[in-house]
Every structure is written in structure tokens, then in C-alpha cells.
Design a protein around this motif. Structure first.
Motif, PDB file in Angstrom:
ATOM      1  N   ARG A 113      -3.458   0.718  20.222  1.00 21.49           N
ATOM      2  CA  ARG A 113      -2.572   1.618  19.464  1.00 21.49           C
ATOM      3  C   ARG A 113      -2.357   1.116  18.035  1.00 21.49           C
ATOM      4  O   ARG A 113      -2.302   1.906  17.102  1.00 21.49           O
ATOM      5  CB  ARG A 113      -1.231   1.719  20.207  1.00 21.49           C
ATOM      6  N   LYS A 114      -2.261  -0.199  17.885  1.00 23.28           N
ATOM      7  CA  LYS A 114      -2.055  -0.766  16.546  1.00 23.28           C
ATOM      8  C   LYS A 114      -3.235  -0.473  15.627  1.00 23.28           C
ATOM      9  O   LYS A 114      -3.064  -0.315  14.422  1.00 23.28           O
ATOM     10  CB  LYS A 114      -1.811  -2.275  16.626  1.00 23.28           C
ATOM     11  N   MET A 115      -4.430  -0.388  16.189  1.00 24.45           N
ATOM     12  CA  MET A 115      -5.588  -0.078  15.369  1.00 24.45           C
ATOM     13  C   MET A 115      -5.550   1.382  14.909  1.00 24.45           C
ATOM     14  O   MET A 115      -5.887   1.686  13.763  1.00 24.45           O
ATOM     15  CB  MET A 115      -6.889  -0.352  16.097  1.00 24.45           C
ATOM     16  N   ILE A 116      -5.128   2.261  15.780  1.00 23.66           N
ATOM     17  CA  ILE A 116      -4.970   3.670  15.400  1.00 23.66           C
ATOM     18  C   ILE A 116      -3.944   3.771  14.281  1.00 23.66           C
ATOM     19  O   ILE A 116      -4.142   4.502  13.304  1.00 23.66           O
ATOM     20  CB  ILE A 116      -4.577   4.522  16.627  1.00 23.66           C
ATOM     21  N   MET A 117      -2.871   3.007  14.391  1.00 20.97           N
ATOM     22  CA  MET A 117      -1.842   3.014  13.337  1.00 20.97           C
ATOM     23  C   MET A 117      -2.379   2.409  12.041  1.00 20.97           C
ATOM     24  O   MET A 117      -2.008   2.858  10.951  1.00 20.97           O
ATOM     25  CB  MET A 117      -0.588   2.269  13.808  1.00 20.97           C
ATOM     26  N   ALA A 118      -3.259   1.425  12.133  1.00 21.30           N
ATOM     27  CA  ALA A 118      -3.852   0.828  10.931  1.00 21.30           C
ATOM     28  C   ALA A 118      -4.689   1.864  10.183  1.00 21.30           C
ATOM     29  O   ALA A 118      -4.641   1.942   8.946  1.00 21.30           O
ATOM     30  CB  ALA A 118      -4.701  -0.387  11.306  1.00 21.30           C
ATOM     31  N   ILE A 119      -5.442   2.682  10.914  1.00 20.14           N
ATOM     32  CA  ILE A 119      -6.241   3.737  10.273  1.00 20.14           C
ATOM     33  C   ILE A 119      -5.322   4.778   9.644  1.00 20.14           C
ATOM     34  O   ILE A 119      -5.584   5.271   8.539  1.00 20.14           O
ATOM     35  CB  ILE A 119      -7.227   4.353  11.279  1.00 20.14           C
ATOM     36  N   ARG A 120      -4.231   5.101  10.302  1.00 16.93           N
ATOM     37  CA  ARG A 120      -3.263   6.035   9.715  1.00 16.93           C
ATOM     38  C   ARG A 120      -2.643   5.459   8.444  1.00 16.93           C
ATOM     39  O   ARG A 120      -2.428   6.184   7.471  1.00 16.93           O
ATOM     40  CB  ARG A 120      -2.176   6.376  10.724  1.00 16.93           C
ATOM     41  N   LEU A 121      -2.383   4.161   8.441  1.00 21.17           N
ATOM     42  CA  LEU A 121      -1.843   3.511   7.246  1.00 21.17           C
ATOM     43  C   LEU A 121      -2.879   3.534   6.113  1.00 21.17           C
ATOM     44  O   LEU A 121      -2.528   3.794   4.956  1.00 21.17           O
ATOM     45  CB  LEU A 121      -1.415   2.078   7.559  1.00 21.17           C
ATOM     46  N   GLU A 122      -4.147   3.296   6.449  1.00 16.54           N
ATOM     47  CA  GLU A 122      -5.211   3.398   5.451  1.00 16.54           C
ATOM     48  C   GLU A 122      -5.217   4.785   4.818  1.00 16.54           C
ATOM     49  O   GLU A 122      -5.309   4.923   3.594  1.00 16.54           O
ATOM     50  CB  GLU A 122      -6.589   3.185   6.098  1.00 16.54           C
ATOM     51  N   LEU A 123      -5.119   5.801   5.649  1.00 19.48           N
ATOM     52  CA  LEU A 123      -5.136   7.183   5.162  1.00 19.48           C
ATOM     53  C   LEU A 123      -3.929   7.472   4.277  1.00 19.48           C
ATOM     54  O   LEU A 123      -4.055   8.099   3.223  1.00 19.48           O
ATOM     55  CB  LEU A 123      -5.182   8.136   6.358  1.00 19.48           C
ATOM     56  N   LEU A 124      -2.774   6.990   4.680  1.00 20.68           N
ATOM     57  CA  LEU A 124      -1.565   7.173   3.877  1.00 20.68           C
ATOM     58  C   LEU A 124      -1.709   6.499   2.523  1.00 20.68           C
ATOM     59  O   LEU A 124      -1.406   7.103   1.484  1.00 20.68           O
ATOM     60  CB  LEU A 124      -0.354   6.615   4.627  1.00 20.68           C
ATOM     61  N   LEU A 125      -2.188   5.269   2.509  1.00 20.19           N
ATOM     62  CA  LEU A 125      -2.390   4.557   1.252  1.00 20.19           C
ATOM     63  C   LEU A 125      -3.450   5.235   0.398  1.00 20.19           C
ATOM     64  O   LEU A 125      -3.333   5.292  -0.828  1.00 20.19           O
ATOM     65  CB  LEU A 125      -2.781   3.101   1.517  1.00 20.19           C
ATOM     66  N   TYR A 126      -4.473   5.779   1.050  1.00 23.77           N
ATOM     67  CA  TYR A 126      -5.544   6.463   0.329  1.00 23.77           C
ATOM     68  C   TYR A 126      -4.998   7.649  -0.469  1.00 23.77           C
ATOM     69  O   TYR A 126      -5.457   7.927  -1.575  1.00 23.77           O
ATOM     70  CB  TYR A 126      -6.619   6.922   1.319  1.00 23.77           C
ATOM     71  N   PHE A 127      -4.003   8.336   0.087  1.00 23.11           N
ATOM     72  CA  PHE A 127      -3.424   9.493  -0.596  1.00 23.11           C
ATOM     73  C   PHE A 127      -2.592   9.094  -1.817  1.00 23.11           C
ATOM     74  O   PHE A 127      -2.268   9.948  -2.640  1.00 23.11           O
ATOM     75  CB  PHE A 127      -2.602  10.347   0.365  1.00 23.11           C
ATOM     76  N   LEU A 128      -2.263   7.821  -1.959  1.00 25.59           N
ATOM     77  CA  LEU A 128      -1.573   7.352  -3.163  1.00 25.59           C
ATOM     78  C   LEU A 128      -2.514   7.191  -4.354  1.00 25.59           C
ATOM     79  O   LEU A 128      -2.090   7.286  -5.504  1.00 25.59           O
ATOM     80  CB  LEU A 128      -0.903   5.997  -2.896  1.00 25.59           C
TER      81      LEU A 128
END
Length: 144
Positions: A113-128
Motif C-alpha cells: 500500500r505504501k508503494m501505491i501511495m508513493a506513486i500517488r505522491l509522485e503524481l501530486l508533486l508532478y502537478f506542481l
């Protein structure tokens, strides 16, 4: 004219990173088959290729096309570069997991689950990144 091609490849890389990162996010599940994991590993390889294009074209924009002093004296540029590097660091864990998992045998693979959250964090940061780019282009962040 070379600046046009460099910017073009920079944009293609940016689009590629966004597309592949979004695909990973949408396709990744807590339990996957080896076939699905192989598919994600291919998408992740395209993600890495796209990120490499963004990096190389960005460096060319910085040192060949652009004004290096402007970039060095802009704290938003430093923030943007730091976010890009952070995204790259965050992507290492999923990449190694995908590479390891595609060689596994068996029916299913459990995705942490933490890896799925890491990819979501990458995506969130990417939108910045586009926001920071627009601010930089408008002259914000210049120090001194």
C-alpha cells in the motif's frame, strides 16, 4: 532554431512522464498478476525514458538555450528542480519492485500500500511542476 527542437523534446518528455505516471497510478492494484506486472514494468521503463528526455532537454535549455545566470538566481527554479529530483527518488522503489516482480512466478503479486501511495505522491508533486514553470516564466522567484 535549435531552441525550438530542444523545447519540443522537453514538452514531449513532460507529456510522456505525465502519461506514464498516470497510467501506473490507474493500473496499479493491491493484488496483480505477473502479466499485469510485466505491463506496468514496460510503462515504468517508458516513464524512465521520458524523465531522461525531460532531464536532458531541460539541461540543454538551462545551459545552451537559456540564461544560466537567470536560472541560478531564481529560487523557484531551484524548487522546481528539487521537486523533479524528489519525484525521481520516489520512483526508484516502484521501479525496483516492478523489475523484481515481473520475473516472479505464481498467480498473484501483492503490491504494498505504501508503494501505491508513493506513486500517488509522485503524481501530486508532478502537478506542481507546471505551476512553478509558469511562475518562473513570468519572472517570479528572481533573487537580488
Amino acid at each position: 532554431m535549435e531552441d525550438v527542437f530542444i523545447r519540443y523534446f522537453h514538452f514531449l518528455g513532460i507529456i510522456g512522464v505525465g502519461a506514464t505516471l498516470t497510467a501506473e497510478h490507474l493500473l496499479l492494484k493491491s493484488e496483480m498478476t505477473v502479466t499485469e506486472m510485466r505491463r506496468i514494468a514496460v510503462i515504468d521503463a517508458l516513464y524512465g525514458l521520458s524523465a531522461g528526455i525531460v532531464l536532458l532537454a531541460g539541461l540543454a535549455l538551462w545551459f545552451v538555450v537559456g540564461n544560466a545566470d537567470y536560472y541560478l538566481g531564481n529560487w523557484i527554479f531551484h524548487l522546481k528542480l528539487g521537486v523533479f529530483v524528489l519525484i525521481g527518488v520516489l520512483s526508484l522503489w516502484p521501479t525496483f519492485f516492478f523489475l523484481k516482480s515481473r520475473k516472479m512466478t505464481g498467480d498473484t503479486i501483492q503490491v504494498p500500500r505504501k508503494m501505491i501511495m508513493a506513486i500517488r505522491l509522485e503524481l501530486l508533486l508532478y502537478f506542481l511542476l507546471p505551476l512553478l514553470a509558469v511562475l518562473m516564466a513570468r519572472g517570479y522567484g528572481v533573487m537580488g
